[in-house]
Design an enzyme around this catalytic site. Structure first.
Site: not given
Ligand code: GLA
Length: 436
Positions: A158, A219
């Site tokens: 990430d 997301d």
């Protein structure tokens, strides 16, 4: 060019070895904790759902015992919130000792003993998105080696708490560091999602050389709205994104939310169909212990999976957006086959959409279609045949379409017949069997 530019250039030139370890020639399939289980660390009060080693073992057991593994769902991926808040005395990442008492290596062994693979989560930056220890530039080699020592098979890297310069250095360096461990580790990069996902900010050629897959966009959440937003963004930007994908290099529109709370059955079929068209990773984030039969049937649909996993690895495209709010998507597949998805954005009633293959750019010829979710076959199509599909509101009709040649036996029969042969042949076998 300033000193920073020179440093960047050197970092990139040193990357002469691309990440070509033969992994992920088709999009990865498996299960990941984040969308469904988030950062639930309250094991005292919510032992069933908190992020701890039992959760991953439970999901592994389900993958093996409920038929997922044999369909290709093989990665069990830990997301954020697995770590201890502190690195160990040697500076290494370590799992939370209460929630992962056996350690990650033992969990990896559990996966391997069951024919599965283990994925883990790290973050290029000072902290992970949930504020656990991140991988700063000086820690990249150490963390890559730690993951390899644990026999991890997949890293989701990430990008919270880092700036674009650190990312520009860090993502390629992690690729190199993973390579240097000698362990084949699939590498999922969230980098483009932190740069808006599009050129010129994102260099998809470089990305394809260093990562196996990458998150481009926001997301997914457990809702049809969220899913539609993602679909719109990917297809609105298909000219930039579609050519970036291919074997070993995939766009990742995020997890499958089928089996959770936000999608109806029709919407769940839409996600499965569109993720297959996009050659997207099929990584579920749901509770495999509590899946209903409808969701299971969609996620285990063999033809949808085969379309997703097609060996040519060409990402599909949106062909049309009709005024009637019907959209048509297409993906070319091996053996001259293709997939078509008819999606309804309507909110009234099943819509009867009339079209022909010629209107969808198909060449003259004879075709047959297998309706992926109903299981019926549409025979006797040629390019100009007008046909009608009935599409439910927020649902899809998905076709696996293949050219219908004369079967080999029929051709041979005719050939023999023309030569006056008296050989007999068995009845022609089923037609095209590559996917079905
Ligand atoms: C980011 C990622 C998500 C998830 C969370 C974890 O938001 O995009 O997929 O990994 O971080 O904190």
């Amino acid at each position: 060019m300033g000193p920073l530019g020179v440093t960047l250039l050197l970092a990139l030139i040193s990357l002469t070895v691309a990440l070509d370890n033969g992994l992920l020639k088709t999009p990865p399939m498996g299960w990941m904790a984040w969308e469904r289980f988030r950062c639930d660390t309250d094991c005292a009060n919510d032992p069933e759902n908190c992020i701890r080693e039992d959760l991953f073992r439970n999901m592994a057991d389900r993958l093996v015992e409920d038929g997922w593994k044999e369909l290709g769902y093989e990665y069990v991926i830990i997301d954020d919130c697995w770590m201890s808040r502190l690195r160990d005395e040697q500076g290494r990442l370590q799992p939370d000792p209460i929630r992962f008492p056996g350690g990650i290596a033992k969990l990896a062994k559990y996966m391997h003993d069951h024919g599965l693979k283990l994925g883990i989560y790290g973050d290029m930056g000072t902290y992970t998105c949930m504020h656990y220890p991140g991988t700063t530039l000086d820690k990249i080699e150490l963390d890559a080696q730690t993951f390899a020592n644990w026999s991890v098979d997949y890293l989701k890297f990430d990008g919270c708490y880092s700036n674009p310069v650190e990312q520009m250095l860090g993502y390629p360096l992690m690729s190199k560091a993973l390579n240097a461990t000698g362990r084949p580790i699939a590498y999922s990069c969230s980098w483009p999602a932190y740069l808006g996902g599009l050129p010129p900010n994102v260099n998809y050629t470089l990305l394809g050389d260093i990562c196996h897959l990458w998150r481009n966009y926001y997301d997914i959440q457990d809702s049809w709205d969220s899913m539609q937003g993602i679909v719109d963004w990917y297809f609105n930007n298909q000219d930039d994104l579609q050519p970036a994908a291919g074997p070993g290099r995939w766009n990742d529109p995020d997890m499958l939310i089928i089996g959770n709370f936000g999608l109806s059955m029709d919407q769940a079929r839409s996600q499965m169909a569109l993720w297959a068209i996009m050659a997207a990773p099929l990584i579920m984030s749901n509770d495999l212990r509590k899946l209903d039969n409808g969701a299971r049937a969609i996620l285990q649909n063999k033809v949808a999976i085969a379309i997703n996993q097609d060996s040519m690895g060409i990402q599909g495209r949106r062909l049309l957006q009709e005024k009637s709010h019907i959209e048509v998507f297409w993906r070319p597949l091996s053996k001259s086959a293709s997939a078509l998805v008819f999606l309804s954005r309507r909110t009234d009633m099943p819509y009867r959409y009339h079209t022909s293959l010629a209107k969808l750019n198909y060449e003259a010829g004879n075709y047959e279609a297998y309706d992926v979710f109903s299981g019926s076959t549409v025979k006797g199509l040629n390019a100009t045949t007008e046909f009608t599909v009935s599409i439910n509101p927020s649902g899809v009709v998905m076709w696996y379409l293949y050219p219908k040649q004369q079967s080999k036996q029929t051709e041979r029969l005719r050939y023999q017949h023309n030569r006056g042969s008296r050989l007999t042949f068995h009845k022609a076998g089923p037609g095209h069997r590559d996917v079905l």
